[in-house]
Motif scaffolding. Structure first.
Motif, PDB file in Angstrom:
ATOM      1  N   GLN A   1       0.830  -1.208   0.000  1.00 18.02           N
ATOM      2  CA  GLN A   1       0.000   0.000   0.000  1.00 18.02           C
ATOM      3  C   GLN A   1       0.867   1.262   0.000  1.00 18.02           C
ATOM      4  O   GLN A   1       0.557   2.227  -0.682  1.00 18.02           O
ATOM      5  CB  GLN A   1      -0.950   0.007   1.195  1.00 18.02           C
ATOM      6  N   VAL A   2       1.947   1.246   0.759  1.00 15.67           N
ATOM      7  CA  VAL A   2       2.864   2.399   0.781  1.00 15.67           C
ATOM      8  C   VAL A   2       3.459   2.609  -0.606  1.00 15.67           C
ATOM      9  O   VAL A   2       3.511   3.745  -1.102  1.00 15.67           O
ATOM     10  CB  VAL A   2       3.978   2.210   1.837  1.00 15.67           C
TER      11      VAL A   2
ATOM     12  N   TYR B   1       2.386   6.136  -2.193  1.00 14.91           N
ATOM     13  CA  TYR B   1       3.392   7.182  -2.065  1.00 14.91           C
ATOM     14  C   TYR B   1       4.471   7.148  -3.140  1.00 14.91           C
ATOM     15  O   TYR B   1       5.197   8.121  -3.317  1.00 14.91           O
ATOM     16  CB  TYR B   1       4.053   7.126  -0.678  1.00 14.91           C
ATOM     17  N   PHE B   2       4.587   6.036  -3.843  1.00 13.59           N
ATOM     18  CA  PHE B   2       5.649   5.899  -4.834  1.00 13.59           C
ATOM     19  C   PHE B   2       5.116   5.497  -6.207  1.00 13.59           C
ATOM     20  O   PHE B   2       5.847   4.986  -7.039  1.00 13.59           O
ATOM     21  CB  PHE B   2       6.702   4.887  -4.357  1.00 13.59           C
TER      22      PHE B   2
ATOM     23  N   VAL C   1      10.929   3.960  -4.858  1.00 12.75           N
ATOM     24  CA  VAL C   1      11.236   3.590  -3.470  1.00 12.75           C
ATOM     25  C   VAL C   1      12.736   3.632  -3.239  1.00 12.75           C
ATOM     26  O   VAL C   1      13.224   4.242  -2.279  1.00 12.75           O
ATOM     27  CB  VAL C   1      10.685   2.186  -3.123  1.00 12.75           C
ATOM     28  N   LEU C   2      13.485   2.993  -4.132  1.00 11.55           N
ATOM     29  CA  LEU C   2      14.944   2.958  -3.985  1.00 11.55           C
ATOM     30  C   LEU C   2      15.554   4.349  -4.121  1.00 11.55           C
ATOM     31  O   LEU C   2      16.479   4.707  -3.386  1.00 11.55           O
ATOM     32  CB  LEU C   2      15.558   1.995  -4.995  1.00 11.55           C
ATOM     33  N   SER C   3      15.015   5.147  -5.038  1.00 11.69           N
ATOM     34  CA  SER C   3      15.496   6.512  -5.197  1.00 11.69           C
ATOM     35  C   SER C   3      15.279   7.302  -3.908  1.00 11.69           C
ATOM     36  O   SER C   3      16.165   8.034  -3.458  1.00 11.69           O
ATOM     37  CB  SER C   3      14.765   7.188  -6.361  1.00 11.69           C
TER      38      SER C   3
END
Length: 112
Positions: free
Chosen positions: A69-70, A74-75, A82-84
Motif C-alpha cells: 500500500q505504501v 506514495y511511490f 522507493v529505492l530513489s
C-alpha cells in the motif's frame, strides 16, 4: 496490531492498558479496532456487550500488505521510486546498495 499479536486475545480495555501515556480516548481506540475488524485483520468473540479481539492475519501478511500500500500510495507503484527515495532521503550507504544489488541479482538467478 502489534499489541494484539503480543496479547493474542484482548479486550479494548486490555489494549488500552498496554499503550503508553498519553493514552488515546477509549472511543478512539474502539473505533480503530472496529476498522481493523472491518478490514478483515481482526476477529471477535462476544461476551454480552463486550468483545474479545484476536488477529486473523499474521504479522508477515499484514506487513506485506502495508508495504504494498505504501508503494502504491506514495511511490506510484514504482520500486525504482522507493529505492530513489531511500538513496536520496535516508542516506543509504554504498555497502547497502551493493547488498541490495546482490539480492536483486540472486533473485533474478532463482527465477531463471
Amino acid at each position: 496490531m502489534q499489541l494484539i499479536w503480543k496479547l493474542e486475545r484482548a479486550l479494548i480495555r486490555d489494549i488500552l492498558n498496554e499503550l503508553p501515556e498519553p493514552k488515546p480516548p477509549y472511543t478512539t481506540l474502539a473505533s480503530n479496532i472496529k476498522n481493523l475488524e472491518k478490514k478483515g485483520f481482526l476477529g471477535k468473540k462476544a461476551y454480552g456487550n463486550t468483545f474479545e479481539y484476536f488477529p486473523l492475519v499474521s504479522q508477515g501478511a499484514y506487513g506485506k500488505r502495508s508495504f504494498h500500500q505504501v508503494i502504491q500510495n506514495y511511490f506510484n507503484g514504482s520500486m525504482a521510486n522507493v529505492l530513489s527515495f531511500m538513496v536520496k532521503e535516508k542516506g543509504i550507504s554504498q555497502k547497502e546498495i551493493e547488498e541490495l544489488q546482490k539480492l536483486i541479482d540472486n533473485n533474478f538467478k532463482e527465477e531463471a
